[in-house]
Scaffold this active site. Structure first.
Site, short mmCIF file in Angstrom:
data_model
loop_
_atom_site.label_atom_id
_atom_site.label_comp_id
_atom_site.label_asym_id
_atom_site.label_seq_id
_atom_site.Cartn_x
_atom_site.Cartn_y
_atom_site.Cartn_z
N LEU A 37 -13.12 8.35 8.88
CA LEU A 37 -13.19 7.07 9.83
C LEU A 37 -14.24 7.60 10.78
CD1 LEU A 37 -9.38 6.75 10.07
CD2 LEU A 37 -10.98 5.35 8.91
N GLY A 38 -15.11 8.75 11.40
CA GLY A 38 -15.53 8.76 12.07
C GLY A 38 -15.69 9.90 12.75
N PHE A 42 -13.64 17.35 18.22
CA PHE A 42 -13.76 18.10 17.71
C PHE A 42 -13.37 18.43 16.30
CE2 PHE A 42 -12.33 18.92 22.49
CZ PHE A 42 -13.68 20.30 23.05
N GLY A 43 -14.14 17.49 15.48
CA GLY A 43 -13.75 17.52 14.58
C GLY A 43 -13.52 16.17 13.64
N LYS A 44 -13.44 16.34 12.64
CA LYS A 44 -13.60 14.65 12.18
C LYS A 44 -12.40 13.49 11.75
CE LYS A 44 -17.81 15.92 9.92
NZ LYS A 44 -18.97 15.92 8.13
N ASP A 165 -10.45 13.60 29.87
CA ASP A 165 -11.73 12.64 28.69
C ASP A 165 -11.19 11.71 28.17
OD1 ASP A 165 -13.52 12.85 27.32
OD2 ASP A 165 -12.73 13.82 25.59
#
Length: 361
Positions: A37-38, A42-44, A165
């Site tokens: 998905l993207g 900090f991760g996929k 964030d």
């Protein structure tokens, strides 16, 4: 009980379910490329389907790059396991096996606000004014917007949490453009008692980070308010927080907006051209007024999230109706009349002013 930053929470202490790695490998067919998905914080992120229940989920696989990722993982599990709100992405579970750290969330089928605002696709329609306001403020059938998620973190969580964030890519959209905040790896417990701030290493995203926090490392709830103002500006103007395709002050949405805020006759220049003039003039003024208050240089000049939510509740009632509101275009008779009418009302706006938010809207 505190959880050490390099450990995983125990499943019996939290609502979140503990998954095995094998279960998540099955859910994604071994993290198949077509399920990607993207990139999240900090991760996929992959789309998956849980065996047994058939539930469609989003699975974030943290980068295995050492302690930093582990800390973010624990913060996210702790924050979302203790949070329950319709405008926060639901954490279904997690996996901590060997050096693998994965988080399992509810799946948000419409992707991120950033995708809809900034990634043009033939198959995707431009967000209209009413949808944009629904995303940020809510509206209709008691549906709340992204601002309510932030209000929950600041005012209802025990202990209260600073998101740290907030940005368009972290606002995810469900069916009917229902907005939810996601990616809580940078969330921080806010100051309490006599404390005014939390001192911490500066983290966040360039363009959304409050200048006072960037300079001093002193994190406050007002740091989130600044980021919210940037997001609201993006929603109204269609510009990116930072656009490297532009030059000079035009690169930063805040620097571009500041001189325009000083002259309300220029407010219509800030409306996203993709709206093609289809917005209520009064609604545009109110949205920009709220954004301007949020991005004040001095944190004590920024409003509290509860005040913003109240102002947005009024704003979202100013729906655009093509039968009532003429299409706005610079220099048009309709636009000139609307601007004159609004300028005659009490609506003084400028950086460094001390007017309350309710006076501006």
């Amino acid at each position: 009980r505190r959880t050490a930053p390099d450990s995983a929470p125990e499943s019996d202490s939290f609502k979140a379910r503990k998954f095995t790695l094998a279960e998540l490998v099955d859910a994604t067919e071994n993290f198949k490329a077509e399920y990607f998905l993207g990139e999240g914080g900090f991760g996929k992120v992959y789309k998956g389907r849980l065996q047994g229940t058939g539930e469609v989920v989003a699975i974030k696989q943290l980068d295995r790059n050492g302690g930093q990722g582990i800390r973010e993982f624990v913060v996210e599990v702790l924050t979302l396991s203790n949070a329950e709100h319709p405008n926060l992405v639901k954490l279904i579970g997690y996996c901590a096996e060997g050096d693998q750290r994965l988080l399992v969330y509810e799946y948000m089928p419409l992707g991120s606000l950033e995708d809809h605002l900034h990634v043009r696709r033939a198959s995707r329609k431009v967000l209209d004014w009413n949808t944009r306001m629904k995303i940020v403020a809510g509206g209709g059938e008691g549906v709340a917007g992204a601002a309510k998620g932030l209000e929950y973190l600041h005012n209802k969580m025990k202990p209260p949490v600073i998101y740290r964030d907030l940005k368009c890519s972290n606002i995810l959209l469900g069916e009917g453009y229902h907005a939810k905040l996601s990616d809580f790896g940078l969330a921080k417990v806010g100051p309490s008692g006599d404390q005014t701030h939390v001192s911490t290493r500066v983290m966040g995203t360039y363009g959304y980070c409050a200048p006072d926090y960037a300079l001093t490392g002193q994190l406050t709830f007002k740091s989130d308010i600044y980021s919210f103002g940037v997001v609201l500006l993006e929603i109204v103007t269609g510009r990116r927080a930072i656009d490297n395709r532009r030059t000079g002050p035009e690169q930063s949405i805040v620097e571009w907006a500041k001189p325009l805020f000083k002259d309300r006759k220029k407010f219509f220049q800030m409306a996203d051209p993709a709206l093609e003039g289809q917005y209520p003039v009064r609604g545009l003024y109110q949205a920009l007024a709220i954004a301007a208050m949020c991005i004040q240089e001095q944190p004590n000049m920024r409003p509290q999230i509860a005040d913003i939510v109240n102002a947005l509740n009024y704003l979202v009632s100013q729906k655009y109706d093509p039968k009532i509101h003429p299409i706005q275009s610079p220099g048009s008779v309709h636009s000139s009349r609307s601007l004159k009418r609004d300028s005659e009302e009490k609506f003084d706006l400028g950086f460094g002013n001390e007017e309350k938010l309710e006076d501006l809207v």
